[in-house]
Structure formats: C-alpha cells, structure tokens
Design a protein around this motif. Structure first.
Motif, PDB file in Angstrom:
ATOM      1  N   GLU A   1       0.875  -1.193   0.000  1.00 60.66           N
ATOM      2  CA  GLU A   1       0.000   0.000   0.000  1.00 60.66           C
ATOM      3  C   GLU A   1       0.894   1.220   0.000  1.00 60.66           C
ATOM      4  O   GLU A   1       1.693   1.420   0.917  1.00 60.66           O
ATOM      5  CB  GLU A   1      -0.902  -0.026   1.229  1.00 60.66           C
ATOM      6  CG  GLU A   1      -2.099  -0.938   1.053  1.00 60.66           C
ATOM      7  CD  GLU A   1      -3.032  -0.906   2.236  1.00 60.66           C
ATOM      8  OE1 GLU A   1      -3.107   0.139   2.921  1.00 60.66           O
ATOM      9  OE2 GLU A   1      -3.660  -1.945   2.487  1.00 60.66           O
ATOM     10  N   LEU A   2       0.745   2.037  -1.006  1.00 67.57           N
ATOM     11  CA  LEU A   2       1.645   3.171  -1.184  1.00 67.57           C
ATOM     12  C   LEU A   2       0.873   4.479  -1.188  1.00 67.57           C
ATOM     13  O   LEU A   2      -0.275   4.520  -1.649  1.00 67.57           O
ATOM     14  CB  LEU A   2       2.402   3.048  -2.524  1.00 67.57           C
ATOM     15  CG  LEU A   2       3.132   1.740  -2.828  1.00 67.57           C
ATOM     16  CD1 LEU A   2       3.621   1.750  -4.268  1.00 67.57           C
ATOM     17  CD2 LEU A   2       4.325   1.547  -1.902  1.00 67.57           C
ATOM     18  N   SER A   3       1.546   5.527  -0.713  1.00 71.06           N
ATOM     19  CA  SER A   3       0.988   6.858  -0.939  1.00 71.06           C
ATOM     20  C   SER A   3       1.294   7.231  -2.392  1.00 71.06           C
ATOM     21  O   SER A   3       2.275   6.730  -2.957  1.00 71.06           O
ATOM     22  CB  SER A   3       1.619   7.869   0.021  1.00 71.06           C
ATOM     23  OG  SER A   3       3.014   7.938  -0.181  1.00 71.06           O
ATOM     24  N   HIS A   4       0.502   8.076  -2.989  1.00 69.89           N
ATOM     25  CA  HIS A   4       0.645   8.427  -4.416  1.00 69.89           C
ATOM     26  C   HIS A   4       0.677   7.166  -5.280  1.00 69.89           C
ATOM     27  O   HIS A   4       1.412   7.097  -6.269  1.00 69.89           O
ATOM     28  CB  HIS A   4       1.918   9.252  -4.680  1.00 69.89           C
ATOM     29  CG  HIS A   4       2.055  10.455  -3.809  1.00 69.89           C
ATOM     30  ND1 HIS A   4       2.912  10.507  -2.738  1.00 69.89           N
ATOM     31  CD2 HIS A   4       1.428  11.641  -3.845  1.00 69.89           C
ATOM     32  CE1 HIS A   4       2.812  11.684  -2.141  1.00 69.89           C
ATOM     33  NE2 HIS A   4       1.916  12.398  -2.793  1.00 69.89           N
ATOM     34  N   ALA A   5      -0.124   6.171  -4.861  1.00 72.26           N
ATOM     35  CA  ALA A   5      -0.051   4.853  -5.515  1.00 72.26           C
ATOM     36  C   ALA A   5      -0.307   4.929  -7.016  1.00 72.26           C
ATOM     37  O   ALA A   5       0.385   4.255  -7.791  1.00 72.26           O
ATOM     38  CB  ALA A   5      -1.047   3.905  -4.861  1.00 72.26           C
TER      39      ALA A   5
ATOM     40  N   ALA B   1      13.887  -7.907 -11.594  1.00 68.19           N
ATOM     41  CA  ALA B   1      12.972  -8.445 -10.577  1.00 68.19           C
ATOM     42  C   ALA B   1      13.505  -8.131  -9.174  1.00 68.19           C
ATOM     43  O   ALA B   1      12.751  -7.691  -8.293  1.00 68.19           O
ATOM     44  CB  ALA B   1      12.811  -9.951 -10.764  1.00 68.19           C
ATOM     45  N   TYR B   2      14.819  -8.326  -8.982  1.00 64.43           N
ATOM     46  CA  TYR B   2      15.402  -8.054  -7.665  1.00 64.43           C
ATOM     47  C   TYR B   2      15.391  -6.553  -7.367  1.00 64.43           C
ATOM     48  O   TYR B   2      15.033  -6.128  -6.259  1.00 64.43           O
ATOM     49  CB  TYR B   2      16.837  -8.609  -7.607  1.00 64.43           C
ATOM     50  CG  TYR B   2      17.445  -8.514  -6.236  1.00 64.43           C
ATOM     51  CD1 TYR B   2      16.839  -9.125  -5.141  1.00 64.43           C
ATOM     52  CD2 TYR B   2      18.618  -7.790  -6.021  1.00 64.43           C
ATOM     53  CE1 TYR B   2      17.384  -9.019  -3.868  1.00 64.43           C
ATOM     54  CE2 TYR B   2      19.169  -7.687  -4.748  1.00 64.43           C
ATOM     55  CZ  TYR B   2      18.549  -8.305  -3.681  1.00 64.43           C
ATOM     56  OH  TYR B   2      19.081  -8.190  -2.420  1.00 64.43           O
ATOM     57  N   GLY B   3      15.736  -5.751  -8.359  1.00 66.60           N
ATOM     58  CA  GLY B   3      15.735  -4.298  -8.180  1.00 66.60           C
ATOM     59  C   GLY B   3      14.352  -3.769  -7.856  1.00 66.60           C
ATOM     60  O   GLY B   3      14.183  -2.928  -6.959  1.00 66.60           O
ATOM     61  N   LEU B   4      13.343  -4.279  -8.562  1.00 61.19           N
ATOM     62  CA  LEU B   4      11.965  -3.821  -8.314  1.00 61.19           C
ATOM     63  C   LEU B   4      11.461  -4.301  -6.953  1.00 61.19           C
ATOM     64  O   LEU B   4      10.717  -3.582  -6.271  1.00 61.19           O
ATOM     65  CB  LEU B   4      11.033  -4.314  -9.432  1.00 61.19           C
ATOM     66  CG  LEU B   4      11.275  -3.701 -10.817  1.00 61.19           C
ATOM     67  CD1 LEU B   4      10.376  -4.332 -11.860  1.00 61.19           C
ATOM     68  CD2 LEU B   4      11.074  -2.192 -10.797  1.00 61.19           C
ATOM     69  N   TYR B   5      11.897  -5.505  -6.561  1.00 66.75           N
ATOM     70  CA  TYR B   5      11.528  -6.001  -5.228  1.00 66.75           C
ATOM     71  C   TYR B   5      12.088  -5.064  -4.139  1.00 66.75           C
ATOM     72  O   TYR B   5      11.364  -4.655  -3.225  1.00 66.75           O
ATOM     73  CB  TYR B   5      12.047  -7.429  -5.049  1.00 66.75           C
ATOM     74  CG  TYR B   5      12.068  -7.893  -3.617  1.00 66.75           C
ATOM     75  CD1 TYR B   5      10.880  -8.217  -2.959  1.00 66.75           C
ATOM     76  CD2 TYR B   5      13.267  -7.983  -2.906  1.00 66.75           C
ATOM     77  CE1 TYR B   5      10.887  -8.608  -1.628  1.00 66.75           C
ATOM     78  CE2 TYR B   5      13.289  -8.372  -1.580  1.00 66.75           C
ATOM     79  CZ  TYR B   5      12.100  -8.683  -0.951  1.00 66.75           C
ATOM     80  OH  TYR B   5      12.106  -9.059   0.379  1.00 66.75           O
ATOM     81  N   LEU B   6      13.368  -4.711  -4.292  1.00 70.08           N
ATOM     82  CA  LEU B   6      13.983  -3.792  -3.310  1.00 70.08           C
ATOM     83  C   LEU B   6      13.278  -2.434  -3.343  1.00 70.08           C
ATOM     84  O   LEU B   6      12.992  -1.843  -2.303  1.00 70.08           O
ATOM     85  CB  LEU B   6      15.471  -3.598  -3.625  1.00 70.08           C
ATOM     86  CG  LEU B   6      16.417  -4.781  -3.436  1.00 70.08           C
ATOM     87  CD1 LEU B   6      17.826  -4.412  -3.878  1.00 70.08           C
ATOM     88  CD2 LEU B   6      16.442  -5.247  -1.981  1.00 70.08           C
ATOM     89  N   ALA B   7      12.981  -1.964  -4.555  1.00 72.42           N
ATOM     90  CA  ALA B   7      12.384  -0.632  -4.717  1.00 72.42           C
ATOM     91  C   ALA B   7      10.985  -0.548  -4.115  1.00 72.42           C
ATOM     92  O   ALA B   7      10.609   0.477  -3.540  1.00 72.42           O
ATOM     93  CB  ALA B   7      12.337  -0.276  -6.199  1.00 72.42           C
ATOM     94  N   LEU B   8      10.220  -1.632  -4.234  1.00 68.28           N
ATOM     95  CA  LEU B   8       8.816  -1.578  -3.789  1.00 68.28           C
ATOM     96  C   LEU B   8       8.598  -2.104  -2.373  1.00 68.28           C
ATOM     97  O   LEU B   8       7.669  -1.689  -1.690  1.00 68.28           O
ATOM     98  CB  LEU B   8       7.937  -2.370  -4.758  1.00 68.28           C
ATOM     99  CG  LEU B   8       7.689  -1.706  -6.116  1.00 68.28           C
ATOM    100  CD1 LEU B   8       7.079  -2.685  -7.098  1.00 68.28           C
ATOM    101  CD2 LEU B   8       6.808  -0.478  -5.972  1.00 68.28           C
ATOM    102  N   TYR B   9       9.450  -3.041  -1.915  1.00 74.32           N
ATOM    103  CA  TYR B   9       9.191  -3.704  -0.636  1.00 74.32           C
ATOM    104  C   TYR B   9      10.204  -3.389   0.456  1.00 74.32           C
ATOM    105  O   TYR B   9       9.877  -3.452   1.630  1.00 74.32           O
ATOM    106  CB  TYR B   9       9.142  -5.228  -0.829  1.00 74.32           C
ATOM    107  CG  TYR B   9       7.944  -5.699  -1.596  1.00 74.32           C
ATOM    108  CD1 TYR B   9       6.730  -5.972  -0.948  1.00 74.32           C
ATOM    109  CD2 TYR B   9       8.002  -5.852  -2.972  1.00 74.32           C
ATOM    110  CE1 TYR B   9       5.625  -6.397  -1.658  1.00 74.32           C
ATOM    111  CE2 TYR B   9       6.896  -6.272  -3.690  1.00 74.32           C
ATOM    112  CZ  TYR B   9       5.714  -6.540  -3.023  1.00 74.32           C
ATOM    113  OH  TYR B   9       4.618  -6.954  -3.728  1.00 74.32           O
ATOM    114  N   VAL B  10      11.435  -3.110   0.085  1.00 68.63           N
ATOM    115  CA  VAL B  10      12.489  -3.017   1.102  1.00 68.63           C
ATOM    116  C   VAL B  10      12.799  -1.565   1.481  1.00 68.63           C
ATOM    117  O   VAL B  10      12.873  -1.233   2.670  1.00 68.63           O
ATOM    118  CB  VAL B  10      13.775  -3.746   0.614  1.00 68.63           C
ATOM    119  CG1 VAL B  10      14.896  -3.601   1.635  1.00 68.63           C
ATOM    120  CG2 VAL B  10      13.483  -5.224   0.346  1.00 68.63           C
ATOM    121  N   VAL B  11      12.984  -0.717   0.489  1.00 63.84           N
ATOM    122  CA  VAL B  11      13.374   0.672   0.773  1.00 63.84           C
ATOM    123  C   VAL B  11      12.217   1.411   1.460  1.00 63.84           C
ATOM    124  O   VAL B  11      11.069   1.329   1.019  1.00 63.84           O
ATOM    125  CB  VAL B  11      13.759   1.388  -0.549  1.00 63.84           C
ATOM    126  CG1 VAL B  11      14.034   2.857  -0.318  1.00 63.84           C
ATOM    127  CG2 VAL B  11      14.968   0.723  -1.165  1.00 63.84           C
TER     128      VAL B  11
END
Lengths: 55, 252
Positions: A4-8, B39-49
C-alpha cells in the motif's frame, strides 16, 4: 502482497509504463523476425515452384 | 595468447554470419540477466526501501526514472561512437548497430519523460515545466525520432545509415547540455544527487535498488540491441547464401 503506497496511482502508472515499453522492445523484434522469415520462406517456395514449372 | 584469440574473435564478429550466430546465442542470456536483476531491483524498490520522509512513496518512481535517464544518455554515447566508426571505416555492422540503438534510446527517453512527469505532478504540482533539464531531454527524444525517420527515409539502407550518422554526431552536443543543464541554468529539476566523484546526497538505503535497476537497464539495452541488429542484418542480407543456410534451413 501488493504494497500500500501513498501516491499509488503515480507509482504504479510509472512502473506499468516501464513494463509496457520493455515488453514492446522484447516482442517487436520477435514479430519482425517472424515476418522476415515468413516472407523469405514464401519467396523460396515461389522460386522452387517456378523451377518445377520450367522443368 | 588470450589477447590474440580475443582479437581474432573480435575481427570474426565483423562478418555478418558470425555476428548473427553470436547475437542468437548471447541475446537470450542478456534477457535472462535483465529479468533477474530487474525483478530483484523492483523487489527492493517496492518492498524493502522505506518511503522518503518528504516525498513519501512517490520517491519510488526514481528507481525507474533515473536508470532510464542514464541509460538513454549512455545509449546516445554508444551510438555516437558507432556512428563515428561507421563514417570513418565504413563498417556495415557498426552502421547497423548505430541505427539499432535509436529505437531503444527513444523508448528509454520516453520512459524517463513520462515517469518524470508522473513524479512531477504530485511533487511540483505540474505535469510539465519548460525548464532546461526537461526540455533538453525532450530534445533528445526528438533527435532519436529524427535519426529513426532519416534512416527509414532511404531505400538504400547504407546511404540512410551514413546520413543518419551525421545527425547522430551533430546531436551529440545535446548530451553535455542535458548533463550540465542543472548547473548552467536555474532549473526546477534538482541537481545531481549521486556523484561518481565527491559525496552523494542520497541516503545509502536508496542506493541498492537504484544500482540493480541501472545494471538491469544495461542488460536490457544489450539484449534489445542484439535482437534489433540481428533483424536488420537478416533484412539487408535476405538474398545472400548465408541467410538461406542459417535461417531458411533451420525454420523449415
């Protein structure tokens, strides 16, 4: 699963644009190669048929 | 010994059948590498950072925007070097490679502009601003499209490639303008936050996904370039014997 993100809407649209453009760069050469090979096979078949007719 | 082998291999690569075989083998591996790193970069970008303390999650757009912008400029540099070689030594393969760079560069420039706009709306309050960085990037897109159009306008592909190469070299002046635009002019676009020399102002936690996405766009470029160059070679050499041997026999 989906974070769930802001500015999704902005974030997902950005990632989708990237995905679509990458997919197009992958698919477009495949389509072009198939067309090229098909046209070459067609030309080859016509050549062979013409040779057979001459004989 | 290794140097000599490499030299022979590189010279062999200049022949159309050798390059075709090389591209056919290497391209799937580059696509695979791209898929894994992206896939790994997007995983880090969306879930980890974590989200940015000011921008929230909209900062995640930069993991697409920045690698696309860097790669679009890098492709132009590669294309310029290839165009210079093509004009001086008249090597057909470099002409083909230079022309194959343009659609990939245009695609990444478009990604950069669209994602920048999507970030700008919530952060700046506007989709577009005629500031130096944005405008020079838009000019880059027009140059890429111009190169593609000029190349396609000639029935004689080699003549088209040579004339488009002149445009590529002339258009290279835009690359330093893009890079230094944030220093030379007062821009709404922020200055460089990641510096190769000197201290970066970006938080270290944001760097890993960015680095992985930069690697993935490089692999993407390599794979897409080989695929496009292979097709162009096939099209130009369609009446030659090696094409009949390699393509027609394998597909029948």
């Amino acid at each position: 699963m989906i974070p769930e993100l802001s500015h999704a809407s902005y974030v997902w649209t950005s990632y989708s644009v990237f995905g679509v453009i990458v997919a197009w760069q992958f698919i477009q050469p495949l389509i072009r190669r198939k067309r090229l090979v098909d046209s070459m096979l067609e030309a080859e078949a016509e050549r062979r048929a013409a040779r057979r007719n001459q004989q | 010994m290794i140097w000599k082998t490499l030299k022979i291999w590189f010279h062999k690569l200049g022949s159309a059948p050798s390059f075709y075989r090389f591209a056919r083998v290497v391209s799937p591996w580059l696509w695979f590498g791209f898929a894994v790193t992206a896939a790994y970069g997007l995983y880090l970008a969306l879930y980890v950072v974590p989200p940015d303390y000011q921008q929230g999650d909209s900062a995640r757009i930069l993991y697409i925007h920045v690698p696309a912008a860097w790669q679009a400029m890098f492709i132009y540099l590669v294309m310029t070097i290839l165009a210079i070689i093509a004009l001086i030594w008249r090597i057909r393969l470099t002409e083909i490679l230079a022309m194959s760079c343009a659609p990939i560069g245009a695609a990444l420039t478009l990604v950069c502009l669209v994602t920048g706009s999507l970030w700008g709306k919530p952060m700046w309050g506007t989709w577009w601003e005629w500031d130096a960085r944005l405008t020079s990037m838009l000019v880059l897109l027009f140059i890429y499209i111009g190169i593609m159009g000029l190349y396609a306008a000639f029935d004689d592909r080699r003549k088209g490639a040579r004339i488009a190469s002149v445009l590529i070299i002339a258009g290279a002046v835009n690359i330093p303008i893009i890079h230094f635009s944030v220093e030379w002019w007062n821009t709404l676009h922020q200055g460089a936050t990641i510096k190769l020399t000197g201290e970066s102002s970006m938080d270290p936690s944001m760097l890993p996904p960015l680095i992985w996405m930069v690697i993935s766009t490089k692999l993407f470029f390599g794979a897409a370039l080989l695929d496009r160059a292979r097709n162009e070679l096939l099209d130009q050499d369609r009446s030659k014997k090696w094409v009949a041997r390699q393509v027609l026999e394998t597909s029948s």
